[in-house]
Motif scaffolding. Sequence first.
Motif, PDB file in Angstrom:
ATOM      1  N   ARG A 216       0.814  -1.210   0.000  1.00 33.85           N
ATOM      2  CA  ARG A 216       0.000   0.000   0.000  1.00 33.85           C
ATOM      3  C   ARG A 216       0.856   1.272   0.000  1.00 33.85           C
ATOM      4  O   ARG A 216       0.526   2.256  -0.668  1.00 33.85           O
ATOM      5  CB  ARG A 216      -0.928  -0.007   1.224  1.00 33.85           C
ATOM      6  N   VAL A 217       1.952   1.262   0.746  1.00 40.21           N
ATOM      7  CA  VAL A 217       2.763   2.475   0.873  1.00 40.21           C
ATOM      8  C   VAL A 217       3.898   2.538  -0.139  1.00 40.21           C
ATOM      9  O   VAL A 217       4.627   3.531  -0.175  1.00 40.21           O
ATOM     10  CB  VAL A 217       3.341   2.605   2.301  1.00 40.21           C
ATOM     11  N   SER A 218       4.044   1.509  -0.977  1.00 41.16           N
ATOM     12  CA  SER A 218       5.199   1.456  -1.873  1.00 41.16           C
ATOM     13  C   SER A 218       5.317   2.670  -2.808  1.00 41.16           C
ATOM     14  O   SER A 218       6.436   3.180  -2.997  1.00 41.16           O
ATOM     15  CB  SER A 218       5.217   0.153  -2.680  1.00 41.16           C
ATOM     16  N   PRO A 219       4.220   3.204  -3.389  1.00 38.34           N
ATOM     17  CA  PRO A 219       4.396   4.392  -4.242  1.00 38.34           C
ATOM     18  C   PRO A 219       4.934   5.598  -3.472  1.00 38.34           C
ATOM     19  O   PRO A 219       5.828   6.309  -3.956  1.00 38.34           O
ATOM     20  CB  PRO A 219       2.984   4.647  -4.779  1.00 38.34           C
ATOM     21  N   LYS A 220       4.420   5.818  -2.269  1.00 33.19           N
ATOM     22  CA  LYS A 220       4.898   6.932  -1.452  1.00 33.19           C
ATOM     23  C   LYS A 220       6.328   6.696  -1.007  1.00 33.19           C
ATOM     24  O   LYS A 220       7.162   7.609  -0.994  1.00 33.19           O
ATOM     25  CB  LYS A 220       3.984   7.122  -0.237  1.00 33.19           C
ATOM     26  N   TYR A 221       6.632   5.455  -0.638  1.00 34.09           N
ATOM     27  CA  TYR A 221       7.993   5.092  -0.228  1.00 34.09           C
ATOM     28  C   TYR A 221       8.985   5.387  -1.350  1.00 34.09           C
ATOM     29  O   TYR A 221      10.087   5.909  -1.114  1.00 34.09           O
ATOM     30  CB  TYR A 221       8.026   3.609   0.136  1.00 34.09           C
ATOM     31  N   ALA A 222       8.604   5.057  -2.578  1.00 32.82           N
ATOM     32  CA  ALA A 222       9.500   5.253  -3.722  1.00 32.82           C
ATOM     33  C   ALA A 222       9.807   6.724  -3.970  1.00 32.82           C
ATOM     34  O   ALA A 222      10.858   7.059  -4.515  1.00 32.82           O
ATOM     35  CB  ALA A 222       8.873   4.638  -4.979  1.00 32.82           C
ATOM     36  N   MET A 223       8.907   7.607  -3.565  1.00 33.63           N
ATOM     37  CA  MET A 223       9.120   9.039  -3.778  1.00 33.63           C
ATOM     38  C   MET A 223       9.879   9.696  -2.628  1.00 33.63           C
ATOM     39  O   MET A 223      10.244  10.872  -2.716  1.00 33.63           O
ATOM     40  CB  MET A 223       7.768   9.739  -3.967  1.00 33.63           C
ATOM     41  N   GLY A 224      10.126   8.954  -1.558  1.00 35.46           N
ATOM     42  CA  GLY A 224      10.812   9.512  -0.401  1.00 35.46           C
ATOM     43  C   GLY A 224      12.284   9.763  -0.678  1.00 35.46           C
ATOM     44  O   GLY A 224      12.864   9.244  -1.642  1.00 35.46           O
ATOM     45  N   THR A 225      12.899  10.572   0.174  1.00 28.19           N
ATOM     46  CA  THR A 225      14.322  10.871   0.041  1.00 28.19           C
ATOM     47  C   THR A 225      15.065  10.283   1.234  1.00 28.19           C
ATOM     48  O   THR A 225      14.494  10.028   2.297  1.00 28.19           O
ATOM     49  CB  THR A 225      14.570  12.391  -0.016  1.00 28.19           C
ATOM     50  N   ILE A 226      16.347  10.073   1.064  1.00 29.84           N
ATOM     51  CA  ILE A 226      17.193   9.540   2.120  1.00 29.84           C
ATOM     52  C   ILE A 226      17.525  10.667   3.090  1.00 29.84           C
ATOM     53  O   ILE A 226      18.033  11.723   2.693  1.00 29.84           O
ATOM     54  CB  ILE A 226      18.470   8.923   1.528  1.00 29.84           C
TER      55      ILE A 226
END
Length: 211
Positions: free
Chosen positions: A12-22
């Motif tokens: 469920r959170v994978s799209p948002k996770y992919a847009m996150g920054t380190i």
Amino acid sequence: MSSASDARFWDRVSPKYAMGTIGDQAGYERTLNRTRALLGSGDSVLELGCGTGTTALQLAAHVQNYLATDISTGMIAIAMDKHAADPAPALVFRTATAEALTSDAGPFHAVLGFNYLHLVRDLPGTLHRIHALLAADGLFISKTPCVGDMNPLIRIALPAMRAVGKAPYAGVFRAAELSQHISAAGFDILATESHATKGNDHRPYIVARRK
């Protein structure tokens, strides 16, 4: 709650996770460089909990074979899209956990678990499975949050967040306890380091060798 519910959470959170920054790019680069130095060009490497493949895409070119796995099909789908845009011949992505991998997947010269061990439900069992997947004298390299060393408010908030679907399962242990578990699973700990450049993030970088 089960591993299946954990997988659904990460899907469920994978799209948002992919847009996150380190959050600590310099600390992440330190981890990458240290790991590259430990891997050989002829090594077969397994990464557990690879997420959307950022680390795998950085490291795979330096080894012979690199299998990157994650419990989430959503994460793996994004990782495969990134891989298609930036192919690395040695790299394969697969939806799997340490427990799901069969013996014909290894043995591996190194198993990597970055931000992984605090998310497994049976820490001793997972560590013993990692031990079994490694070749003799193979390396297990870990960097994972030790929630037990963090602000107590985090430990209090986690169950409530899980109850409303805002967080996955997260084990609570201290760095010293994690080291004890790794040793009990049949490893010699060679190094414990902090790679954070923005204070102490309570994620020790641990290098352990299979006995």
